[in-house]
Write a protein that holds these residues in place. Sequence first.
Motif, PDB file in Angstrom:
ATOM      1  N   ASN A 247       8.480  11.585  -6.141  1.00 35.42           N
ATOM      2  CA  ASN A 247       8.257  11.953  -7.545  1.00 35.42           C
ATOM      3  C   ASN A 247       9.270  11.290  -8.475  1.00 35.42           C
ATOM      4  O   ASN A 247      10.203  11.924  -8.990  1.00 35.42           O
ATOM      5  CB  ASN A 247       8.311  13.475  -7.709  1.00 35.42           C
ATOM      6  N   VAL A 248       9.085  10.004  -8.672  1.00 33.64           N
ATOM      7  CA  VAL A 248      10.026   9.241  -9.490  1.00 33.64           C
ATOM      8  C   VAL A 248       9.297   8.536 -10.632  1.00 33.64           C
ATOM      9  O   VAL A 248       8.070   8.327 -10.598  1.00 33.64           O
ATOM     10  CB  VAL A 248      10.778   8.199  -8.636  1.00 33.64           C
ATOM     11  N   ASP A 249      10.091   8.163 -11.644  1.00 34.99           N
ATOM     12  CA  ASP A 249       9.639   7.296 -12.726  1.00 34.99           C
ATOM     13  C   ASP A 249      10.299   5.936 -12.560  1.00 34.99           C
ATOM     14  O   ASP A 249      11.475   5.858 -12.145  1.00 34.99           O
ATOM     15  CB  ASP A 249      10.028   7.871 -14.093  1.00 34.99           C
ATOM     16  N   LEU A 250       9.578   4.891 -12.890  1.00 38.47           N
ATOM     17  CA  LEU A 250      10.126   3.544 -12.859  1.00 38.47           C
ATOM     18  C   LEU A 250      10.254   3.010 -14.280  1.00 38.47           C
ATOM     19  O   LEU A 250       9.371   3.230 -15.119  1.00 38.47           O
ATOM     20  CB  LEU A 250       9.229   2.615 -12.036  1.00 38.47           C
ATOM     21  N   ARG A 251      11.359   2.306 -14.520  1.00 36.82           N
ATOM     22  CA  ARG A 251      11.582   1.658 -15.809  1.00 36.82           C
ATOM     23  C   ARG A 251      12.183   0.271 -15.574  1.00 36.82           C
ATOM     24  O   ARG A 251      12.902   0.054 -14.606  1.00 36.82           O
ATOM     25  CB  ARG A 251      12.545   2.474 -16.685  1.00 36.82           C
ATOM     26  N   LEU A 252      11.884  -0.630 -16.466  1.00 36.36           N
ATOM     27  CA  LEU A 252      12.595  -1.903 -16.471  1.00 36.36           C
ATOM     28  C   LEU A 252      13.976  -1.685 -17.072  1.00 36.36           C
ATOM     29  O   LEU A 252      14.136  -0.842 -17.960  1.00 36.36           O
ATOM     30  CB  LEU A 252      11.818  -2.935 -17.286  1.00 36.36           C
ATOM     31  N   TRP A 265       9.183   3.449  -1.936  1.00 32.53           N
ATOM     32  CA  TRP A 265      10.104   2.859  -0.979  1.00 32.53           C
ATOM     33  C   TRP A 265      10.793   1.680  -1.678  1.00 32.53           C
ATOM     34  O   TRP A 265      10.208   0.576  -1.756  1.00 32.53           O
ATOM     35  CB  TRP A 265       9.361   2.391   0.261  1.00 32.53           C
ATOM     36  N   PRO A 266      11.998   1.880  -2.235  1.00 37.55           N
ATOM     37  CA  PRO A 266      12.624   0.823  -3.047  1.00 37.55           C
ATOM     38  C   PRO A 266      12.850  -0.471  -2.285  1.00 37.55           C
ATOM     39  O   PRO A 266      12.654  -1.566  -2.852  1.00 37.55           O
ATOM     40  CB  PRO A 266      13.958   1.462  -3.466  1.00 37.55           C
ATOM     41  N   GLU A 267      13.282  -0.405  -1.016  1.00 37.46           N
ATOM     42  CA  GLU A 267      13.591  -1.636  -0.290  1.00 37.46           C
ATOM     43  C   GLU A 267      12.359  -2.496  -0.083  1.00 37.46           C
ATOM     44  O   GLU A 267      12.434  -3.725  -0.093  1.00 37.46           O
ATOM     45  CB  GLU A 267      14.223  -1.294   1.060  1.00 37.46           C
ATOM     46  N   GLY A 329       7.801  -7.519   3.683  1.00 40.18           N
ATOM     47  CA  GLY A 329       8.751  -8.579   4.006  1.00 40.18           C
ATOM     48  C   GLY A 329       8.191  -9.968   3.807  1.00 40.18           C
ATOM     49  O   GLY A 329       8.957 -10.940   3.708  1.00 40.18           O
ATOM     50  N   GLU A 330       6.879 -10.098   3.747  1.00 38.78           N
ATOM     51  CA  GLU A 330       6.250 -11.403   3.578  1.00 38.78           C
ATOM     52  C   GLU A 330       5.953 -11.710   2.119  1.00 38.78           C
ATOM     53  O   GLU A 330       5.446 -12.780   1.801  1.00 38.78           O
ATOM     54  CB  GLU A 330       4.949 -11.459   4.390  1.00 38.78           C
ATOM     55  N   GLN A 331       6.263 -10.750   1.231  1.00 35.55           N
ATOM     56  CA  GLN A 331       5.971 -10.918  -0.181  1.00 35.55           C
ATOM     57  C   GLN A 331       7.197 -11.460  -0.919  1.00 35.55           C
ATOM     58  O   GLN A 331       8.336 -11.256  -0.490  1.00 35.55           O
ATOM     59  CB  GLN A 331       5.555  -9.580  -0.800  1.00 35.55           C
ATOM     60  N   PRO A 332       6.990 -12.133  -2.047  1.00 35.06           N
ATOM     61  CA  PRO A 332       8.125 -12.551  -2.882  1.00 35.06           C
ATOM     62  C   PRO A 332       8.893 -11.319  -3.358  1.00 35.06           C
ATOM     63  O   PRO A 332       8.322 -10.231  -3.496  1.00 35.06           O
ATOM     64  CB  PRO A 332       7.459 -13.288  -4.056  1.00 35.06           C
ATOM     65  N   PRO A 333      10.197 -11.449  -3.590  1.00 32.99           N
ATOM     66  CA  PRO A 333      10.972 -10.291  -4.048  1.00 32.99           C
ATOM     67  C   PRO A 333      10.400  -9.715  -5.335  1.00 32.99           C
ATOM     68  O   PRO A 333       9.963 -10.443  -6.224  1.00 32.99           O
ATOM     69  CB  PRO A 333      12.371 -10.875  -4.276  1.00 32.99           C
ATOM     70  N   ALA A 334      10.389  -8.392  -5.406  1.00 33.03           N
ATOM     71  CA  ALA A 334       9.876  -7.705  -6.592  1.00 33.03           C
ATOM     72  C   ALA A 334      10.926  -7.723  -7.695  1.00 33.03           C
ATOM     73  O   ALA A 334      12.128  -7.911  -7.446  1.00 33.03           O
ATOM     74  CB  ALA A 334       9.506  -6.264  -6.238  1.00 33.03           C
ATOM     75  N   ALA A 335      10.472  -7.531  -8.915  1.00 34.07           N
ATOM     76  CA  ALA A 335      11.394  -7.433 -10.045  1.00 34.07           C
ATOM     77  C   ALA A 335      12.279  -6.208  -9.880  1.00 34.07           C
ATOM     78  O   ALA A 335      11.872  -5.205  -9.279  1.00 34.07           O
ATOM     79  CB  ALA A 335      10.595  -7.346 -11.347  1.00 34.07           C
ATOM     80  N   TYR A 336      13.471  -6.288 -10.431  1.00 36.38           N
ATOM     81  CA  TYR A 336      14.387  -5.152 -10.349  1.00 36.38           C
ATOM     82  C   TYR A 336      13.918  -4.071 -11.316  1.00 36.38           C
ATOM     83  O   TYR A 336      13.639  -4.338 -12.489  1.00 36.38           O
ATOM     84  CB  TYR A 336      15.809  -5.577 -10.700  1.00 36.38           C
ATOM     85  N   VAL A 337      13.815  -2.841 -10.809  1.00 34.37           N
ATOM     86  CA  VAL A 337      13.404  -1.711 -11.649  1.00 34.37           C
ATOM     87  C   VAL A 337      14.389  -0.572 -11.439  1.00 34.37           C
ATOM     88  O   VAL A 337      15.061  -0.490 -10.414  1.00 34.37           O
ATOM     89  CB  VAL A 337      11.983  -1.234 -11.308  1.00 34.37           C
TER      90      VAL A 337
END
Length: 342
Positions: A247-252, A265-267, A329-337
């Motif tokens: 139960n989290v909110d994500l923000r840039l 799962w942040p990692e 693990g096979e995907q490009p790194p996600a943006a930092y949030v």
Amino acid sequence: MTHNTPLSPRPLHHLAALGAGRVLTVAQLRAHGVTAAAADAQCRPGGPWQRLLPGVVLLRPGPPTSEERLHAVLLYTARERTEGAVPAQPGPDAPERPEAMITGLAALTLHGVTGAPPLPSLEVIDVLVPRQRRLRSAGWARIVRTAALPAAQSVTGVPVAPVARALADAVAGLTDARTVHRLMTEAVRGGHCEPTALVRELRRARLLSRPHVVDAVESLVAEGRALAEQRLYRMVREYGLPDPVWNVDLRLPGGPHLGGLDAYWPEQAVAVELDTRAHRHDAPASRGARGREHLERLGITVVRLTPRGLRDRPEQQAVVVRTALMAAGEQPPAAYVVVLPR
């Protein structure tokens, strides 16, 4: 020598083989050699038969049982046939796509919804028929019309409307807020239907403008979400998935709100969203879709799970989440949030 005499009101002992308490139409009696005059004579006050509904006869005296009332209603609605055709007796051999089905409170009782009244106490039995049928309510058979019949469910051989549709038809005739709330809650708690299906039927019936229905829906949606969240926790635990943040909110960073998530799962940048927001009748479905598209453009994988899937197929849902985590693990790194508690 040929005799063109009509069928005579001969002794009716041969009908005893049909079984005690059999409900038949006038057309069926005619097929067994019983004229209309003979049937009328048998149905006179004090006679051995009785007329339950127009064109429907019970071959015994005394009050009809609940099963006989149900069958009489279905036979009454099956009367519009080609001349000479004989409607089929409801039962295990009833057609898969019947032209009528029990709905409303009687259907809820047949489905086993706790709190629905017992069949003998119902003054009327609702029966769902196509809108074009030329039928009128009669006796304790109340006609409910629909543009398209849903797929019927067979309960003890009787064609019955699905719970969500039956509940909407029942609510249409109820004004007591407590009764409406109780029936809705118990239908969902008992696993008879999902809130989404119920709200969809209520919207179709244009019942969401009634204050007591809206109040019940808001309570129902909240309870449905809580049940879905419990199933999600259980799925993660029982199928050995790594622990997410719940139960989290994500923000840039320094930027706008990206949306709330039920598990993240942040990692791995994998999120789970319970598909319960569609229950809200005031929230366009496209709003949630736009939020998911935004997250996915940032490299975050969004997995949508439904309450029904978590209830009926938890192992399959766990496989979907596990596959998304392994593929991260096979995907490009996600943006930092920024992850914030909701």
